[in-house]
Scaffold this motif. Sequence first.
Motif, PDB file in Angstrom:
ATOM      1  N   VAL A   1      30.329  76.974   8.742  1.00  0.00           N
ATOM      2  CA  VAL A   1      29.721  77.016   7.413  1.00  0.00           C
ATOM      3  C   VAL A   1      30.831  76.916   6.377  1.00  0.00           C
ATOM      4  O   VAL A   1      31.670  77.809   6.270  1.00  0.00           O
ATOM      5  CB  VAL A   1      28.923  78.320   7.195  1.00  0.00           C
ATOM      6  N   PHE A   2      30.839  75.829   5.633  1.00  0.00           N
ATOM      7  CA  PHE A   2      31.833  75.615   4.582  1.00  0.00           C
ATOM      8  C   PHE A   2      31.353  76.270   3.293  1.00  0.00           C
ATOM      9  O   PHE A   2      30.168  76.182   2.950  1.00  0.00           O
ATOM     10  CB  PHE A   2      32.050  74.116   4.358  1.00  0.00           C
ATOM     11  N   LEU A   3      32.286  76.909   2.560  1.00  0.00           N
ATOM     12  CA  LEU A   3      31.897  77.658   1.377  1.00  0.00           C
ATOM     13  C   LEU A   3      32.972  77.638   0.315  1.00  0.00           C
ATOM     14  O   LEU A   3      34.135  77.377   0.592  1.00  0.00           O
ATOM     15  CB  LEU A   3      31.612  79.113   1.753  1.00  0.00           C
ATOM     16  N   LYS A   4      32.547  77.918  -0.886  1.00  0.00           N
ATOM     17  CA  LYS A   4      33.440  78.163  -2.018  1.00  0.00           C
ATOM     18  C   LYS A   4      32.925  79.447  -2.653  1.00  0.00           C
ATOM     19  O   LYS A   4      31.728  79.608  -2.876  1.00  0.00           O
ATOM     20  CB  LYS A   4      33.391  77.000  -3.005  1.00  0.00           C
ATOM     21  N   ILE A   5      33.819  80.382  -2.935  1.00  0.00           N
ATOM     22  CA  ILE A   5      33.387  81.722  -3.350  1.00  0.00           C
ATOM     23  C   ILE A   5      32.621  81.755  -4.663  1.00  0.00           C
ATOM     24  O   ILE A   5      31.787  82.615  -4.873  1.00  0.00           O
ATOM     25  CB  ILE A   5      34.567  82.713  -3.399  1.00  0.00           C
ATOM     26  N   SER A   6      32.860  80.792  -5.552  1.00  0.00           N
ATOM     27  CA  SER A   6      32.174  80.767  -6.847  1.00  0.00           C
ATOM     28  C   SER A   6      30.789  80.130  -6.770  1.00  0.00           C
ATOM     29  O   SER A   6      30.058  80.136  -7.751  1.00  0.00           O
ATOM     30  CB  SER A   6      33.023  80.018  -7.873  1.00  0.00           C
ATOM     31  N   CYS A   7      30.414  79.616  -5.627  1.00  0.00           N
ATOM     32  CA  CYS A   7      29.144  78.910  -5.439  1.00  0.00           C
ATOM     33  C   CYS A   7      28.000  79.909  -5.269  1.00  0.00           C
ATOM     34  O   CYS A   7      27.974  80.666  -4.293  1.00  0.00           O
ATOM     35  CB  CYS A   7      29.276  78.017  -4.206  1.00  0.00           C
ATOM     36  N   PRO A   8      27.036  79.924  -6.202  1.00  0.00           N
ATOM     37  CA  PRO A   8      25.907  80.862  -6.085  1.00  0.00           C
ATOM     38  C   PRO A   8      25.083  80.658  -4.810  1.00  0.00           C
ATOM     39  O   PRO A   8      24.589  81.628  -4.235  1.00  0.00           O
ATOM     40  CB  PRO A   8      25.060  80.583  -7.332  1.00  0.00           C
TER      41      PRO A   8
ATOM     42  N   ASP B   1      41.168  85.601  -2.636  1.00  0.00           N
ATOM     43  CA  ASP B   1      39.806  85.438  -3.162  1.00  0.00           C
ATOM     44  C   ASP B   1      38.770  85.437  -2.040  1.00  0.00           C
ATOM     45  O   ASP B   1      37.674  85.973  -2.190  1.00  0.00           O
ATOM     46  CB  ASP B   1      39.703  84.153  -3.983  1.00  0.00           C
ATOM     47  N   THR B   2      39.115  84.843  -0.908  1.00  0.00           N
ATOM     48  CA  THR B   2      38.196  84.827   0.236  1.00  0.00           C
ATOM     49  C   THR B   2      37.976  86.244   0.761  1.00  0.00           C
ATOM     50  O   THR B   2      36.849  86.616   1.099  1.00  0.00           O
ATOM     51  CB  THR B   2      38.735  83.894   1.340  1.00  0.00           C
ATOM     52  N   ALA B   3      39.027  87.043   0.805  1.00  0.00           N
ATOM     53  CA  ALA B   3      38.899  88.436   1.260  1.00  0.00           C
ATOM     54  C   ALA B   3      37.968  89.218   0.336  1.00  0.00           C
ATOM     55  O   ALA B   3      37.122  89.999   0.811  1.00  0.00           O
ATOM     56  CB  ALA B   3      40.268  89.106   1.330  1.00  0.00           C
ATOM     57  N   LEU B   4      38.078  89.005  -0.961  1.00  0.00           N
ATOM     58  CA  LEU B   4      37.175  89.672  -1.917  1.00  0.00           C
ATOM     59  C   LEU B   4      35.733  89.224  -1.719  1.00  0.00           C
ATOM     60  O   LEU B   4      34.804  90.035  -1.779  1.00  0.00           O
ATOM     61  CB  LEU B   4      37.627  89.405  -3.354  1.00  0.00           C
ATOM     62  N   PHE B   5      35.530  87.940  -1.475  1.00  0.00           N
ATOM     63  CA  PHE B   5      34.189  87.411  -1.201  1.00  0.00           C
ATOM     64  C   PHE B   5      33.618  88.071   0.051  1.00  0.00           C
ATOM     65  O   PHE B   5      32.476  88.548   0.053  1.00  0.00           O
ATOM     66  CB  PHE B   5      34.254  85.889  -1.025  1.00  0.00           C
TER      67      PHE B   5
ATOM     68  N   LEU C   1      37.894  80.945   8.002  1.00  0.00           N
ATOM     69  CA  LEU C   1      39.117  80.168   8.049  1.00  0.00           C
ATOM     70  C   LEU C   1      39.459  79.684   6.646  1.00  0.00           C
ATOM     71  O   LEU C   1      38.596  79.640   5.769  1.00  0.00           O
ATOM     72  CB  LEU C   1      38.933  78.966   8.978  1.00  0.00           C
ATOM     73  N   LEU C   2      40.694  79.285   6.469  1.00  0.00           N
ATOM     74  CA  LEU C   2      41.169  78.880   5.150  1.00  0.00           C
ATOM     75  C   LEU C   2      41.567  77.404   5.149  1.00  0.00           C
ATOM     76  O   LEU C   2      42.575  77.031   5.753  1.00  0.00           O
ATOM     77  CB  LEU C   2      42.363  79.752   4.750  1.00  0.00           C
ATOM     78  N   ASP C   3      40.750  76.582   4.490  1.00  0.00           N
ATOM     79  CA  ASP C   3      41.118  75.178   4.301  1.00  0.00           C
ATOM     80  C   ASP C   3      42.219  75.136   3.239  1.00  0.00           C
ATOM     81  O   ASP C   3      42.275  76.000   2.362  1.00  0.00           O
ATOM     82  CB  ASP C   3      39.894  74.368   3.846  1.00  0.00           C
ATOM     83  N   ASP C   4      43.083  74.151   3.296  1.00  0.00           N
ATOM     84  CA  ASP C   4      44.167  74.034   2.319  1.00  0.00           C
ATOM     85  C   ASP C   4      43.575  73.768   0.936  1.00  0.00           C
ATOM     86  O   ASP C   4      42.824  72.800   0.757  1.00  0.00           O
ATOM     87  CB  ASP C   4      45.103  72.894   2.719  1.00  0.00           C
ATOM     88  N   VAL C   5      43.894  74.630  -0.041  1.00  0.00           N
ATOM     89  CA  VAL C   5      43.290  74.532  -1.371  1.00  0.00           C
ATOM     90  C   VAL C   5      43.894  73.424  -2.231  1.00  0.00           C
ATOM     91  O   VAL C   5      43.420  73.180  -3.343  1.00  0.00           O
ATOM     92  CB  VAL C   5      43.328  75.886  -2.130  1.00  0.00           C
TER      93      VAL C   5
ATOM     94  N   ASN D   1      38.862  78.426  -0.672  1.00  0.00           N
ATOM     95  CA  ASN D   1      39.598  79.296  -1.586  1.00  0.00           C
ATOM     96  C   ASN D   1      40.791  79.907  -0.874  1.00  0.00           C
ATOM     97  O   ASN D   1      40.886  79.846   0.349  1.00  0.00           O
ATOM     98  CB  ASN D   1      38.693  80.405  -2.121  1.00  0.00           C
ATOM     99  N   ASP D   2      41.666  80.560  -1.648  1.00  0.00           N
ATOM    100  CA  ASP D   2      42.834  81.179  -1.042  1.00  0.00           C
ATOM    101  C   ASP D   2      42.449  82.479  -0.319  1.00  0.00           C
ATOM    102  O   ASP D   2      41.316  82.953  -0.415  1.00  0.00           O
ATOM    103  CB  ASP D   2      43.939  81.415  -2.078  1.00  0.00           C
ATOM    104  N   ARG D   3      43.406  83.021   0.397  1.00  0.00           N
ATOM    105  CA  ARG D   3      43.182  84.212   1.228  1.00  0.00           C
ATOM    106  C   ARG D   3      42.687  85.401   0.405  1.00  0.00           C
ATOM    107  O   ARG D   3      41.734  86.076   0.779  1.00  0.00           O
ATOM    108  CB  ARG D   3      44.478  84.569   1.961  1.00  0.00           C
TER     109      ARG D   3
END
Length: 163
Positions: free
Chosen positions: A37-44, A77-81, A92-96, A73-75
């Motif tokens: 599942v691909f995601l971006k933390i700011s995506c509602p 911000d992803t951890a906060l999400f 996992l962390l894709d290169d931002v 996102n970076d590590r």
Amino acid sequence: MAALASGQRAPDFSLPTMDGGTFSLIEALARGPVVAVFLKISCPTCQYALPFFERVYRAYGDKKVTIIGVSQNDRKDTALFNESFGITFPVLLDDVETYPVSNAYGLTNVPTAFWIAQDGEIEISSVGWDRKEFEQIVAKVARPGDVVPIFHPGENVAAFRAG
């Protein structure tokens, strides 16, 4: 460019994990299918959908299916999400800077989820939140006759939300 479709081969990749390790798709497929599942933390819509994938992970964690998130996102911000939305499955962390894995999978929107069969073929490609496609993924994860309800009684779950 649209996300890779069902019937296409999933591009192999290796990405760093939140705990400093490395995830390899080819190694995970040796153990069984993968839900990515691909995601971006700011995506509602990601904020809406990812907790449902967490429920699947908690319900079927012992099944030979690997469930992963791929964050754009970076590590930090992803951890906060993950903390905010209760995500415990591996992310996992894709290169931002260049998003090599997101681009290899043809992403134009998130969330995008893929059911990748053990032979590497994409069997389900779901862009945004599509309840029917999510339920197809759940049906593939569940053992016949051993379906755990993912949605709570009385819970209002959207049929579709664009990514």
